[in-house]
Design a protein around this motif. Sequence first.
Motif, PDB file in Angstrom:
ATOM      1  N   ARG A 140      39.726  48.223  40.858  1.00 43.89           N
ATOM      2  CA  ARG A 140      40.277  49.024  41.945  1.00 43.89           C
ATOM      3  C   ARG A 140      41.320  50.012  41.448  1.00 43.89           C
ATOM      4  O   ARG A 140      41.918  49.835  40.408  1.00 43.89           O
ATOM      5  N   TYR A 279      33.411  51.836  41.897  1.00 38.22           N
ATOM      6  CA  TYR A 279      33.665  50.390  41.875  1.00 38.22           C
ATOM      7  C   TYR A 279      33.424  49.842  43.285  1.00 38.22           C
ATOM      8  O   TYR A 279      34.081  50.246  44.248  1.00 38.22           O
ATOM      9  N   LYS A 284      34.725  46.664  49.854  1.00 39.33           N
ATOM     10  CA  LYS A 284      34.991  45.390  50.518  1.00 39.33           C
ATOM     11  C   LYS A 284      36.484  45.193  50.734  1.00 39.33           C
ATOM     12  O   LYS A 284      36.914  44.717  51.778  1.00 39.33           O
ATOM     13  N   LYS A 285      37.298  45.599  49.754  1.00 36.58           N
ATOM     14  CA  LYS A 285      38.736  45.420  49.926  1.00 36.58           C
ATOM     15  C   LYS A 285      39.294  46.463  50.904  1.00 36.58           C
ATOM     16  O   LYS A 285      40.282  46.200  51.580  1.00 36.58           O
ATOM     17  N   HIS A 304      44.179  36.538  52.668  1.00 38.71           N
ATOM     18  CA  HIS A 304      43.504  36.778  51.387  1.00 38.71           C
ATOM     19  C   HIS A 304      43.336  35.428  50.711  1.00 38.71           C
ATOM     20  O   HIS A 304      44.080  35.055  49.805  1.00 38.71           O
ATOM     21  N   GLY A 323      41.216  37.513  40.948  1.00 36.59           N
ATOM     22  CA  GLY A 323      41.003  36.941  39.623  1.00 36.59           C
ATOM     23  C   GLY A 323      41.850  35.729  39.299  1.00 36.59           C
ATOM     24  O   GLY A 323      41.952  35.335  38.144  1.00 36.59           O
ATOM     25  N   LYS A 326      40.444  31.981  43.602  1.00 39.04           N
ATOM     26  CA  LYS A 326      39.966  31.710  44.966  1.00 39.04           C
ATOM     27  C   LYS A 326      38.479  31.356  44.967  1.00 39.04           C
ATOM     28  O   LYS A 326      38.068  30.350  45.536  1.00 39.04           O
ATOM     29  N   TYR A 358      32.101  37.437  45.861  1.00 39.64           N
ATOM     30  CA  TYR A 358      32.235  38.413  44.768  1.00 39.64           C
ATOM     31  C   TYR A 358      32.991  37.702  43.653  1.00 39.64           C
ATOM     32  O   TYR A 358      34.221  37.664  43.668  1.00 39.64           O
ATOM     33  N   ARG A 406      31.489  41.340  37.436  1.00 43.44           N
ATOM     34  CA  ARG A 406      31.421  40.734  38.770  1.00 43.44           C
ATOM     35  C   ARG A 406      30.000  40.440  39.211  1.00 43.44           C
ATOM     36  O   ARG A 406      29.064  41.151  38.849  1.00 43.44           O
ATOM     37  N   PHE A 485      46.384  44.873  50.030  1.00 45.57           N
ATOM     38  CA  PHE A 485      45.458  44.943  51.167  1.00 45.57           C
ATOM     39  C   PHE A 485      46.134  44.817  52.526  1.00 45.57           C
ATOM     40  O   PHE A 485      45.507  45.022  53.556  1.00 45.57           O
TER      41      PHE A 485
HETATM   42  C1  LIG Z   1      37.426  42.380  44.399  1.00 38.34           C
HETATM   43  C2  LIG Z   1      38.670  42.213  44.139  1.00 38.34           C
HETATM   44  O1  LIG Z   1      39.352  41.033  44.184  1.00 38.34           O
HETATM   45  P1  LIG Z   1      38.919  39.567  44.603  1.00 38.34           P
HETATM   46  O2  LIG Z   1      38.479  38.916  43.367  1.00 38.34           O
HETATM   47  O3  LIG Z   1      40.169  38.977  45.176  1.00 38.34           O
HETATM   48  O4  LIG Z   1      37.824  39.700  45.602  1.00 38.34           O
HETATM   49  C3  LIG Z   1      39.499  43.350  43.766  1.00 38.34           C
HETATM   50  O5  LIG Z   1      40.709  43.143  43.696  1.00 38.34           O
HETATM   51  O6  LIG Z   1      38.965  44.443  43.572  1.00 38.34           O
END
Ligand SMILES: C=C(OP(=O)(O)O)C(=O)O
Length: 622
Positions: A140, A279, A284-285, A304, A323, A326, A358, A406, A485
């Motif tokens: 991102r 990207y 999604k974010k 989150h 990362g 979660k 993801y 990813r 976010f």
């Molecule tokens: C996709 C992302 O994070 P996460 O792994 O929290 O989904 C991100 O920060 O671009």
Amino acid sequence: MASPNGGVTTYDYDDSDSAAPVRAQTIEELHSLQRKAATTTKDGASPLQSISASLASLAREYGPNLVKGDPEAKVAAPVPVKHQQPSAIIAASDSSLKFTHVLYNLSPAELYEQAFGQKKSSFITSTGALATLSGAKTGRSPRDKRVVKDETTEKELWWGKGSPNIEMDERQFVINRERALDYLNSLDKVYVNDQFLNWDPENRIKVRIITSRAYHALFMHNMCIRPTEEELETFGTPDFTIYNAGEFPANRYANYMTSSTSINISLARREMVILGTQYAGEMKKGLFGVMHYLMPKRGILSLHSGCNMGKEGDVALFFGLSGTGKTTLSTDHNRLLIGDDEHCWSDNGVSNIEGGCYAKCIDLSQEKEPDIWNAIKFGTVLENVVFNERTREVDYADKSITENTRAAYPIEFIPNALIPCVGPHPKNVILLACDAYGVLPPVSKLNLAQTMYHFISGYTAIVAGTEDGIKEPTATFSACFGAAFIMYHPTKYAAMLAEKMQKYGATGWLVNTGWSGGRYGVGSRIKLPYTRKIIDAIHSGELLTANYKKTEVFGLEIPTGIDGVPSEILDPVNTWTDKAAYKETLLKLAGLFKNNFEVFASYKIGDDSSLTDQILAAGPNF
Ligand SMILES: C=C(OP(=O)(O)O)C(=O)O
Ligand SMILES: Nc1ncnc2c1ncn2[C@@H]1O[C@H](COP(=O)(O)OP(=O)(O)O)[C@@H](O)[C@H]1O
Ligand SMILES: [Ca+2]
Ligand SMILES: [Mn+2]
């Protein structure tokens, strides 16, 4: 004798090929037999009209000429449906004379074929996933995100130091929007997905994603909730629209722009425009940010966090920055997966915002993360991984493109996913802090004030590759474990979390998924199997009744023993050979916490001023 294709009489030749001939007179006809027409919507024109409105310029009188279907499809092509336009209007520019084909809610198989036709960088891996490249940006770009500041958002949103919302004005938004639309309308085809966010039926949001890349459409097909045929028929106008023109750059000379990458959000227009980054996580974010705006207005807390549920209905939340664990820790073979990343907590319980996961897949192993491993199959998008040219086997250890490789897959690809993705009120709230300094304990039990203190602080690491320019784990304070976010001030989310945790009796935990025995570069990452044992002990209730001791400086309650975890690692001081260095690092981190919290000290958390005082006192003491 009557032939199977009816009417035409054939005669018996002495021919060895005695099987019935196919029902086709030409090769084209034969090909057309291969594909059975899909059921189309009752009123084929209606989604096209609303898409045409979406793609319309604000400056011109009407939208582009849209046609359904692929311009390349010669066989069994869908009937072109031209957007209704007043016949008397004389085209104002060449672009309005041109047709753009809309490929609407294609299936994964169709999107695979589109992706292959489109880019040299799309391939099928040995397990059937679609491997592709996101281009120059592999993480991102938070510094390139802009949010329209108007009379409403100026008052409502969090602006200024620490905030992720960098302002732009309405006019620059529409200029960037026009740039994206002109690009998209100049293409022969665009992909449009109409989908949903949030499994809570009362609070479902309709989203439309318009993009130039087939892989983006497949990514969002996987990540958002997929509508049924019936739901598509009555979809109507979306609540929010993304214009992803990421293949085309932003104008660096435009107001508020600092690079050729630009992610623009207008909450008033309910639109997001992406320029200069492909990207996929940006989409999604970006939508997650929108949910962080819309849901709290309804008294619903957006989180989150990952979320899973035990067989007894015990729900756990896993908060964490990108990362930090979660997805990995919520994907647990012994528990039902509700979701890996974005949730809502309402009076009815929890609901996943998304329809897919993801996962980071650097160093992914079948042994340590079997469910994620097995989810990487036909339909899954693999971003920026490296594979063997011939066997197409992915080398998950290869970081040559990025460390932020990813996999995006629909949640049903995890065998024990709970569908619909909703659950009762959480019992455990786990804060994942990936400590790059190596001084936080692997697990601590928190009281409510400590939970709030650590939730607002959001101390963790930005791991390599997740954000543009990050090359190694970098200590950071990311409020609510996702400052990039959130839309409102962090204390708004914190007050809601405190209220809900109190009301439903949830316990807070701080789990360090980062370093131990020394800082990053000296110590080592806490072993995933140990973290899993710790999480198991939280779920089972074992840790609620364990013996605890209090750490110095941070005043954290740490258990003296956990099944399957070496006891000596539970107190981080034991893992450092250089005790003086440990103490020095511990104090350094405590100082950083103190500095960071200063900006929050003047805010009241909710209506409870005694809780605010307790939260202020819950930080390190030294
Ligand atoms: C996709 C992302 O994070 P996460 O792994 O929290 O989904 C991100 O920060 O671009
Ligand atoms: N102790 C640990 N706990 C959790 N994750 C770990 C640990 N050690 C290494 N990892 C790795 O860290 C990464 C966590 O990423 P992920 O779960 O996708 O994060 P998130 O979902 O929060 O963005 C994975 O690659 C995982 O294998
Ligand atoms: Ca065209
Ligand atoms: Mn994740």
